[in-house]
Design a protein around this motif. Structure first.
Motif, PDB file in Angstrom:
ATOM      1  N   LEU A   1       0.840  -1.210   0.000  1.00 17.15           N
ATOM      2  CA  LEU A   1       0.000   0.000   0.000  1.00 17.15           C
ATOM      3  C   LEU A   1       0.871   1.256   0.000  1.00 17.15           C
ATOM      4  O   LEU A   1       0.640   2.186  -0.782  1.00 17.15           O
ATOM      5  CB  LEU A   1      -0.925  -0.010   1.217  1.00 17.15           C
ATOM      6  N   LEU A   2       1.879   1.272   0.856  1.00 17.96           N
ATOM      7  CA  LEU A   2       2.744   2.455   0.897  1.00 17.96           C
ATOM      8  C   LEU A   2       3.413   2.667  -0.457  1.00 17.96           C
ATOM      9  O   LEU A   2       3.519   3.794  -0.956  1.00 17.96           O
ATOM     10  CB  LEU A   2       3.792   2.318   2.013  1.00 17.96           C
ATOM     11  N   GLY A   3       3.861   1.563  -1.068  1.00 14.58           N
ATOM     12  CA  GLY A   3       4.467   1.676  -2.405  1.00 14.58           C
ATOM     13  C   GLY A   3       3.487   2.296  -3.389  1.00 14.58           C
ATOM     14  O   GLY A   3       3.828   3.208  -4.148  1.00 14.58           O
ATOM     15  N   ALA A   4       2.250   1.825  -3.360  1.00 17.37           N
ATOM     16  CA  ALA A   4       1.270   2.279  -4.355  1.00 17.37           C
ATOM     17  C   ALA A   4       0.925   3.758  -4.185  1.00 17.37           C
ATOM     18  O   ALA A   4       0.905   4.518  -5.163  1.00 17.37           O
ATOM     19  CB  ALA A   4      -0.002   1.435  -4.257  1.00 17.37           C
ATOM     20  N   ILE A   5       0.678   4.203  -2.953  1.00 15.23           N
ATOM     21  CA  ILE A   5       0.232   5.599  -2.813  1.00 15.23           C
ATOM     22  C   ILE A   5       1.375   6.573  -3.107  1.00 15.23           C
ATOM     23  O   ILE A   5       1.145   7.727  -3.417  1.00 15.23           O
ATOM     24  CB  ILE A   5      -0.432   5.900  -1.436  1.00 15.23           C
ATOM     25  N   LEU A   6       2.603   6.098  -3.050  1.00 14.94           N
ATOM     26  CA  LEU A   6       3.731   6.967  -3.403  1.00 14.94           C
ATOM     27  C   LEU A   6       4.000   6.939  -4.909  1.00 14.94           C
ATOM     28  O   LEU A   6       4.082   7.977  -5.561  1.00 14.94           O
ATOM     29  CB  LEU A   6       4.981   6.514  -2.638  1.00 14.94           C
ATOM     30  N   HIS A   7       4.136   5.715  -5.450  1.00 14.77           N
ATOM     31  CA  HIS A   7       4.536   5.581  -6.860  1.00 14.77           C
ATOM     32  C   HIS A   7       3.504   6.120  -7.828  1.00 14.77           C
ATOM     33  O   HIS A   7       3.843   6.449  -8.963  1.00 14.77           O
ATOM     34  CB  HIS A   7       4.836   4.119  -7.186  1.00 14.77           C
ATOM     35  N   LEU A   8       2.254   6.209  -7.393  1.00 13.64           N
ATOM     36  CA  LEU A   8       1.228   6.655  -8.332  1.00 13.64           C
ATOM     37  C   LEU A   8       0.958   8.152  -8.222  1.00 13.64           C
ATOM     38  O   LEU A   8       0.093   8.684  -8.900  1.00 13.64           O
ATOM     39  CB  LEU A   8      -0.032   5.809  -8.161  1.00 13.64           C
ATOM     40  N   GLN A   9       1.760   8.837  -7.388  1.00 10.43           N
ATOM     41  CA  GLN A   9       1.700  10.301  -7.406  1.00 10.43           C
ATOM     42  C   GLN A   9       2.533  10.810  -8.585  1.00 10.43           C
ATOM     43  O   GLN A   9       3.250  10.064  -9.242  1.00 10.43           O
ATOM     44  CB  GLN A   9       2.242  10.872  -6.087  1.00 10.43           C
ATOM     45  N   ARG A  10       2.435  12.121  -8.798  1.00  8.30           N
ATOM     46  CA  ARG A  10       3.167  12.738  -9.896  1.00  8.30           C
ATOM     47  C   ARG A  10       4.560  13.110  -9.396  1.00  8.30           C
ATOM     48  O   ARG A  10       4.692  13.828  -8.393  1.00  8.30           O
ATOM     49  CB  ARG A  10       2.413  13.989 -10.340  1.00  8.30           C
ATOM     50  N   GLY A  11       5.581  12.632 -10.064  1.00 10.43           N
ATOM     51  CA  GLY A  11       6.950  12.895  -9.624  1.00 10.43           C
ATOM     52  C   GLY A  11       7.820  11.699  -9.958  1.00 10.43           C
ATOM     53  O   GLY A  11       7.361  10.747 -10.569  1.00 10.43           O
ATOM     54  N   THR A  12       9.068  11.761  -9.548  1.00  6.92           N
ATOM     55  CA  THR A  12       9.997  10.659  -9.811  1.00  6.92           C
ATOM     56  C   THR A  12      10.173   9.842  -8.538  1.00  6.92           C
ATOM     57  O   THR A  12      10.682  10.364  -7.537  1.00  6.92           O
ATOM     58  CB  THR A  12      11.360  11.212 -10.282  1.00  6.92           C
ATOM     59  N   PRO A  13       9.738   8.566  -8.534  1.00  8.32           N
ATOM     60  CA  PRO A  13       9.854   7.764  -7.312  1.00  8.32           C
ATOM     61  C   PRO A  13      11.275   7.245  -7.078  1.00  8.32           C
ATOM     62  O   PRO A  13      11.976   6.878  -8.016  1.00  8.32           O
ATOM     63  CB  PRO A  13       8.907   6.576  -7.564  1.00  8.32           C
ATOM     64  N   PHE A  14      11.632   7.224  -5.818  1.00  5.10           N
ATOM     65  CA  PHE A  14      12.919   6.666  -5.382  1.00  5.10           C
ATOM     66  C   PHE A  14      12.630   5.477  -4.462  1.00  5.10           C
ATOM     67  O   PHE A  14      11.863   5.599  -3.512  1.00  5.10           O
ATOM     68  CB  PHE A  14      13.729   7.721  -4.613  1.00  5.10           C
ATOM     69  N   ILE A  15      13.266   4.351  -4.778  1.00  2.17           N
ATOM     70  CA  ILE A  15      13.140   3.154  -3.943  1.00  2.17           C
ATOM     71  C   ILE A  15      14.462   2.988  -3.208  1.00  2.17           C
ATOM     72  O   ILE A  15      15.530   3.071  -3.835  1.00  2.17           O
ATOM     73  CB  ILE A  15      12.899   1.901  -4.816  1.00  2.17           C
TER      74      ILE A  15
END
Ligand code: ISL
Length: 573
Positions: free
Chosen positions: A367-381
């Motif tokens: 869930l945390l991955g999804a709500i972050l990665h699906l925002q607008r911007g460049t995701p960092f893992i």
């Protein structure tokens, strides 16, 4: 849902100017990633041996935390030679091989650029401290005593005064971090030219950009005014005087003009900027100003800090989290660009901090991955996030290694009134070491990280939380992260769609849409351990026949109540 095997090869990012808007970045903390030679410390050959993992995850860029020569007072964020690889990590040949291997797989490499300060063992500082008349004296911030004591009342990020007395020359030098990390004086054009040269040297070796450590601290108010002393504190808060200083925009623009603009490549630059505001970030990332591609802001990772600061942590308020994320999404919508992150080498593990690392461990990590990665911007893992790595159950103060934690522990014990157990309790869930325990590759001794004795103990849960255990499992956190990355690569709405927060005042539901006309994605996330009737909160009438693009639990009726820590992603066109 796509099966893991059918995911596209990661080399899908073309070379056009702002390629990083469609990229996913993976941070490697070399010390803790993979050890090839059994000395208990990760290294470059270890990273090379694990590239299959990164390629199969689908990430586009690897950001390497510092690998330069260093006495490791702050695990490499104290650099003694910017053009040498620390022997503990390998050689320049190993580095060149890593760059070539990443490029061959369609991935890029971003280096950590630590130029607010050097190590006190850097040649520049050795010269600077050798005499008050040395030509490099002014490369750092030297000041005579004020009334026989420190020149200002500023506190260091790592406890105590930010000034260190130098007996030999009878002056103090400034160190915002450890006393082995003296601050460079960016007012001096020779310093800037030396940094620019060094950056060009790495770019010409093939690197694709830089993550710039505390770059909003490089311009200081040269008057060095005292800071306000907060109640109960010994030292003053110099932050307003050394962050976002008068020349910060000029310095970044100059860096761009001298280093990046003349070169043919297109680079990713991310400025790490503690305390940066939305308005400042918009200026830093406005493409017309030619400063940085994006910044790391700290608002969302400060929401669980209590009145006493980071060591005084409190539970996250979901409404505050949504308010903050909404503001950043909206603030950088028309101009500028966001970076998106939960974890890095300075932060406790997000699944333990904002999710549930017990009963709902896997669901909440996804869930945390999804709500972050699906925002607008460049995701960092951050390494290990893709398998849901958790905080460590540090059993004793002697398990901790990080200078920030050790200084805090020493101060807290010296102040009296706290037992070791009480200090450990404050530090355990907060220490940066939570991020730094070794990557958990498999269930073998030390998690497959090393054949030797690891520099910091591996989390005992490596027996169950590890890459090998998740590799072939379609229901794993790892498979879910692959799908999130794939979604960014295959669905342009994830990159370009406008962000609209829904039900902002709901205390458990994190819901938003990504929108481009009729093209819509809906993300519904239940940030709690009990069921949540979403149809009662949000009008789902228009979504009845839409596709479930991705979910973290067995799919059911798209309008049914969300189960504990369930996230559902719907799509319609
Ligand atoms: O981690 C922090 C406090 O808990 C932050 O204040 C952190 O020190 C700040 O974000 C700057 O971080 C960067 O610079 C430091 C280094 O120790 C961190 O690892 C790095 O990310 C000094 O170089």
């Amino acid at each position: 849902m796509t099966s893991v095997e059918s995911l596209p090869h990661p080399a899908q990012i073309t070379d056009e100017g702002e390629w990083w808007r469609r990229a996913v970045v993976y941070q490697v903390y070399p010390r803790s990633f993979a050890d090839s030679d059994g000395d208990g410390i990760g290294d470059l050959r270890g990273i090379i041996s694990r590239l299959d993992h990164l390629e199969s995850l689908g990430v586009d860029v690897v950001w390497l935390s510092p690998i330069y020569a260093s006495p490791h007072d702050d695990n490499g964020y104290d650099i003694s030679d910017y053009r040498a690889i620390d022997p503990v990590f390998g050689t320049l040949d190993d580095f060149d091989e890593l760059v070539a291997a990443l490029h061959a797989r369609g991935m890029r490499l971003v280096m950590d650029l630590v130029v607010n300060h050097t190590s006190d063992e850097h040649e520049w500082f050795r010269e600077s401290s050798s005499s008050t008349s040395n030509p490099k004296r002014d490369w750092y911030w030297w000041r005579p005593p004020r009334d026989g004591a420190e020149p200002t009342n500023w506190e260091s990020f790592f406890s105590g005064s930010a000034w260190q007395w130098d007996e030999a020359s009878g002056e103090y030098y400034l160190h915002l971090f450890s006393r082995k990390q003296p601050d460079l004086n960016w007012e001096n054009p020779e310093v800037r030219a030396a940094v620019h040269d060094m950056m060009g040297w790495w770019l010409d070796r093939g690197v694709d950009g830089f993550r710039m450590d505390v770059i909003n601290l490089i311009s200081k108010d040269p008057a060095l005014p005292d800071g306000v002393v907060e109640p109960g504190r010994t030292w003053g808060n110099g932050f307003p005087h050394y962050s976002y200083g008068p020349r910060i925009h000029e310095f970044l623009r100059e860096m761009n003009d001298v280093v990046f603009a003349p070169r043919a490549g297109t680079y990713l630059t991310v400025g790490e900027m503690p305390g940066v505001t939305v308005e400042q970030a918009r200026r830093f990332t406005d493409p017309d100003r030619h400063e940085v591609s994006m910044v790391f802001q700290f608002e969302h990772v400060g929401l669980d800090h209590g009145e006493g600061g980071k060591w005084d942590s409190r539970p996250l308020d979901v409404v505050e989290l949504k308010r903050s994320m909404k503001r950043w999404q909206e603030g950088l919508a028309a101009v500028g660009w966001n970076s998106l992150y939960w974890n890095n080498h300075d932060q406790p593990r997000a699944v333990s901090r904002f999710g549930d690392d017990g009963e709902h461990w896997a669901a909440s990590a996804m869930l945390l991955g999804a709500i972050l990665h699906l925002q607008r911007g460049t995701p960092f893992i951050y390494q290990g996030e893709e398998i849901g790595m958790t905080n460590s159950p540090f059993a004793a103060l002697s398990d901790l290694r990080d200078i920030e934690s050790l200084n805090y522990i020493a101060d807290a014990l010296a102040a009296g009134g706290s037992t070791e157990e009480a200090v450990l309790a404050a530090v355990r869930g907060v220490s940066r070491d939570n991020a730094r325990t070794p990557m958990q590759w498999d269930a073998s001794a030390h998690g497959g990280f090393t054949t030797g004795a690891p520099w910091i103990p591996v989390n005992p849960n490596h027996a169950t939380v590890n890459v090998a255990a998740q590799a072939g499992d379609e229901a794993s956190v790892l498979a879910f992260y692959r799908r999130l990355i794939e979604l960014r690569h295959t669905d342009p709405l994830v990159t370009t769609g406008a962000f609209e927060m829904l039900a902002p005042e709901h205390d458990r539901l994190f819901a938003f849409e990504r929108v481009d006309g009729d093209d819509r994605m809906l993300v519904l996330a239940n940030m709690s351990g009990s069921a949540l009737g979403v149809a009662e909160v949000i009008d789902l009438a228009g979504w009845r026949d839409s596709d479930l693009v991705l979910g973290n639990l067995e799919p059911g009726d798209v309008r049914a109540a969300l189960r504990p820590w369930e996230v559902r992603i719907l799509r319609r066109q």
